[in-house]
Design an enzyme around this catalytic site. Structure first.
Site, PDB file in Angstrom:
ATOM      1  N   GLY A 111     -68.181 -15.579  34.053  1.00 36.13           N
ATOM      2  CA  GLY A 111     -69.422 -15.266  34.786  1.00 36.13           C
ATOM      3  C   GLY A 111     -70.401 -16.327  35.284  1.00 36.13           C
ATOM      4  N   VAL A 112     -69.723 -17.547  35.777  1.00 34.52           N
ATOM      5  CA  VAL A 112     -70.267 -18.736  36.319  1.00 34.52           C
ATOM      6  C   VAL A 112     -69.617 -19.050  37.532  1.00 34.52           C
ATOM      7  CG1 VAL A 112     -71.168 -19.601  34.055  1.00 34.52           C
ATOM      8  CG2 VAL A 112     -69.126 -20.383  34.763  1.00 34.52           C
ATOM      9  N   HIS A 169     -44.252 -12.703  46.920  1.00 31.28           N
ATOM     10  CA  HIS A 169     -44.054 -12.386  48.029  1.00 31.28           C
ATOM     11  C   HIS A 169     -42.432 -12.202  48.386  1.00 31.28           C
ATOM     12  CE1 HIS A 169     -42.574 -16.915  47.376  1.00 31.28           C
ATOM     13  NE2 HIS A 169     -41.697 -16.626  48.278  1.00 31.28           N
ATOM     14  N   ILE A 180     -68.860 -22.743  39.586  1.00 33.67           N
ATOM     15  CA  ILE A 180     -68.641 -24.128  38.987  1.00 33.67           C
ATOM     16  C   ILE A 180     -68.341 -24.890  40.393  1.00 33.67           C
ATOM     17  CG2 ILE A 180     -68.212 -23.462  36.654  1.00 33.67           C
ATOM     18  CD1 ILE A 180     -65.286 -23.682  37.362  1.00 33.67           C
ATOM     19  N   ASP A 213     -48.662 -15.406  42.216  1.00 27.74           N
ATOM     20  CA  ASP A 213     -47.405 -14.986  43.071  1.00 27.74           C
ATOM     21  C   ASP A 213     -46.253 -14.566  42.164  1.00 27.74           C
ATOM     22  OD1 ASP A 213     -45.932 -14.651  45.317  1.00 27.74           O
ATOM     23  OD2 ASP A 213     -45.199 -16.586  45.685  1.00 27.74           O
ATOM     24  N   GLY A 237     -35.002 -18.243  50.063  1.00 28.50           N
ATOM     25  CA  GLY A 237     -34.270 -17.720  49.265  1.00 28.50           C
ATOM     26  C   GLY A 237     -34.237 -17.952  47.851  1.00 28.50           C
ATOM     27  N   ASN A 238     -34.555 -19.015  47.488  1.00 26.38           N
ATOM     28  CA  ASN A 238     -34.588 -19.517  46.031  1.00 26.38           C
ATOM     29  C   ASN A 238     -35.771 -18.870  45.414  1.00 26.38           C
ATOM     30  OD1 ASN A 238     -32.907 -22.189  46.430  1.00 26.38           O
ATOM     31  ND2 ASN A 238     -32.509 -21.466  44.665  1.00 26.38           N
ATOM     32  N   SER A 239     -36.841 -18.511  46.470  1.00 24.35           N
ATOM     33  CA  SER A 239     -38.267 -18.070  45.679  1.00 24.35           C
ATOM     34  C   SER A 239     -37.928 -16.931  44.622  1.00 24.35           C
ATOM     35  CB  SER A 239     -38.981 -17.382  46.738  1.00 24.35           C
ATOM     36  OG  SER A 239     -39.497 -18.229  47.652  1.00 24.35           O
TER      37      SER A 239
END
Length: 505
Positions: A294-295, A134, A297, A164, A236-238
C-alpha cells in the site's frame, strides 16, 4: 610469392607443436575440463527430458479487415482493370457456394481463423503444462502436441499476465514424462543451460548456451528479473523450458532481443523461483494472490540520498501511502526509505515490488526503514494486491471569481499559495495542500527534473509548507547548513506524490 615463403620450416613447426602440447598439458594439470563444443552432458539431459517438452497449438477466430486477400483492390475510376476485378470479386465462389466470395451479409469479408504455435512443458503426469500467457492469449482452442506427435485438446487453468505465464490441463491418453523445477537462485554466470522448444514450428529442437546474466530488468513488466542466455531461442520457443545440466527447469523462455526476428544470442527466461510460485497459485486458486504493502515508491538518487543523510544511496523511497493500505496503520510515512523487507535487502524499488508480490497475503513482516537518517523497524500485515481501478473525478463547471495572484520566485520556480482560482485553473483536488507552481524557468534544475505549472510542493526537507516564503526560508537555511540540494515532496493535481531533489546552489 614462392612456396618457401609461406611454409614454416620443420624446426619452427616442431617448436609450435611442442608449445601447444605443453599448454594443453599445463591446463589439464589443473584438472579443468576443456569444452570446445559444450559439456558432454547435454545429450543426456536432452534424452532425459525431451518427452516432457510439448508444442502448444492455438487457433483464434478474428474479424477480417478490409484490404485483405478477400477485398477488391482500390483502383482509380476508369481504370482498364476496374471491370475485370469487379466481375472477378462478384462472381467468385466462397465457402458454402456464396456468390459473394464467402463474405458476410453486410458485404464485409468473413471472419477467419488464425493459428499459432509455441512451446510448453509437463510438470505433472496428470497432464499439467506450463507455457507463456502470450502463447495462448485470446485463443479459441488450445491443443498440446506431445513429442511423438499425439495431439490432445487442453483447457486453460489460469494465467498471470504480469509474469507472462499460463497453466494448462489435458487428459493424457498414455503415461507421461514430467520435469521438476530447479533452484534458479543457485545459477552462476557462465553455467551451461539447455533450451528445448518449437522454433519456427520445426518441432522439438535442442539448443545450448550459458547463463549470460541474472536478474535482468528489461522494463517489460513490474516484476522483471530475467535470466539472460545466449542459447539459441527463436520464435516458437516461447513457453519452453530452460534446463540446467541436472535436467531441472530453471527458467521459462519468454523473450528475445533481435532486430531480425531470429536469435542473436540475447534471450530471456523467467526464473524458476518465480515460475514455481506463480504455477502453485494458478493451480490452487486459478489466479494470483500477491502481497500488497500500500505504498507508492521511487528510486533513491544520489541527490535524494544526500538530502536524507543516507549513505550509500539505496532502498525504495516511499512517495505516497494508501489510506486504506497495510502500511498506513503500521506507521510508514512518505519520505521513509525501505531498506529491508522480511529479512531481504532492498536495493531499489524493483527489489521491493518483487519481494512484496512474492510474500503471502496476511503475513506479518518486519519492514526496516530509514527516517531522518535513523533506522526504524515497522511491523506490517500484508494485504492483497488488487487490479487498480481508474476513477474519474468530476470537474466543476462553475468558475469562481478570480483571486489576486501573489507569486514568489525560488529554485527557478514561480510559487503561489493555493486558492480557489488556482485549484480551478489546474484542476487540483481539494485534498491537495501546499504551494502551487505557476511557472518554471526553462534553464533551471527544476525544469530538468520535469516540474511543471500545476504541480504542488507539499513539503520542503520533510517539513510542510503553505507559501512561497516558507519555501524560500527553508532553502536559505539549507544553504547555511552547507547542503547542496533540497528534497521536495511534490503532488500532481490528482494527489499523486513524488520526491524531487533540486540543487540549492
Amino acid at each position: 610469392m614462392t612456396a618457401a615463403t609461406i611454409a614454416p620450416s620443420r624446426s619452427r613447426l616442431g617448436v609450435r607443436i611442442g608449445l601447444a602440447a605443453l599448454a594443453v598439458a599445463a591446463f589439464s594439470a589443473f584438472g579443468t575440463p576443456v569444452y570446445a563444443r559444450g559439456p558432454e552432458g547435454i545429450a543426456d539431459v536432452a534424452e532425459k527430458v525431451i518427452d516432457a517438452v510439448v508444442n502448444i497449438s492455438t487457433s483464434q477466430t478474428v474479424e477480417a479487415k478490409g484490404g485483405g486477400s478477400n477485398a477488391m483492390p482500390q483502383l482509380p475510376p476508369g481504370s482498364p482493370f476496374e471491370e475485370f476485378f469487379d466481375d472477378f470479386f462478384k462472381n467468385r465462389k466462397g465457402p458454402g457456394g456464396s456468390s459473394k466470395g464467402g463474405e458476410r451479409g453486410d458485404g464485409g469479408p468473413p471472419p477467419r481463423k488464425t493459428n499459432s504455435l509455441g512451446s510448453g512443458f509437463i510438470i505433472d503426469t496428470s497432464g499439467v503444462v506450463v507455457t507463456n500467457n502470450h502463447v495462448i492469449a485470446d485463443a479459441d482452442e488450445i491443443n498440446v502436441i506431445l513429442n511423438d506427435g499425439t495431439k490432445i485438446k487442453a483447457e486453460l487453468v489460469g494465467v498471470d499476465k504480469k509474469t507472462d505465464l499460463a497453466v494448462l490441463k489435458f487428459k493424457p491418453t498414455k503415461p507421461l514424462v514430467a520435469v521438476k523445477f530447479g533452484d534458479s537462485d543457485k545459477l552462476r554466470l557462465g553455467d551451461w543451460v539447455v533450451a528445448i522448444g518449437n522454433p519456427f514450428s520445426l518441432g522439438g529442437t535442442v539448443t545450448a548456451g550459458i547463463v549470460s546474466a541474472k536478474n535482468r530488468d528489461i522494463s517489460s513488466g513490474p516484476y522483471d528479473s530475467y535470466i539472460q542466455t545466449d542459447a539459441s531461442i527463436n520464435r516458437g520457443n516461447s513457453g519452453g523450458p530452460l534446463f540446467n545440466l541436472d535436467g531441472d527447469v530453471i527458467g521459462v523462455n519468454t523473450l528475445i532481443i533481435s532486430p531480425s526476428g531470429g536469435s542473436i544470442g540475447i534471450g530471456f527466461a523467467v526464473p524458476s523461483k518465480t515460475v514455481a510460485g506463480v504455477v502453485d497459485q494458478l493451480r490452487q486458486f486459478g489466479e494470483l494472490r500477491r502481497g500488497w504493502l500500500g505504498v507508492r515508491i521511487q528510486s533513491v538518487t544520489d541527490e535524494i540520498a544526500e538530502s536524507l543523510n543516507i549513505k550509500p544511496a539505496r532502498g525504495a523511497l516511499v512517495a505516497g501511502v494508501d489510506d486504506k493500505g497495510p502500511a498506513k496503520p503500521a506507521g510508514i510515512e512518505p519520505g521513509d526509505v525501505v531498506v529491508k523487507f522480511d529479512g531481504k535487502d532492498v536495493k531499489d524499488p524493483k527489489d521491493l515490488s518483487r519481494v512484496v508480490a512474492d510474500t503471502a497475503v496476511g503475513k506479518e513482516v518486519d519492514v526496516i526503514i530509514i527516517r531522518k537518517g535513523k533506522e526504524e523497524t515497522k511491523k506490517v500485515t500484508l494485504g492483497r494486491l488488487q487490479d487498480p481501478e481508474k476513477v474519474q473525478t468530476a470537474v466543476k463547471t462553475d468558475e469562481p471569481a478570480p483571486e489576486k495572484l501573489v507569486t514568489q520566485k525560488a529554485l527557478g520556480l514561480d510559487l503561489a499559495a493555493l486558492n480557489k482560482d488556482l485549484r480551478t485553473r489546474y484542476k487540483i483536488k481539494e485534498s491537495v495542500k501546499g504551494v502551487v507552481v505557476t511557472n518554471v524557468d526553462a534553464n533551471s534544475d527544476a525544469a530538468e527534473k520535469r516540474l511543471s505549472a500545476g504541480d504542488v510542493i507539499v513539503e520542503v526537507a520533510q517539513e510542510a509548507v503553505s507559501s512561497g516564503a516558507d519555501i524560500q526560508k527553508r532553502v536559505d537555511q539549507l544553504k547555511k547548513d552547507g547542503k547542496k540540494s533540497v528534497l521536495l515532496l511534490v503532488s500532481n493535481a490528482d494527489g499523486e506524490l513524488r520526491f524531487v531533489a533540486l540543487s540549492v546552489q
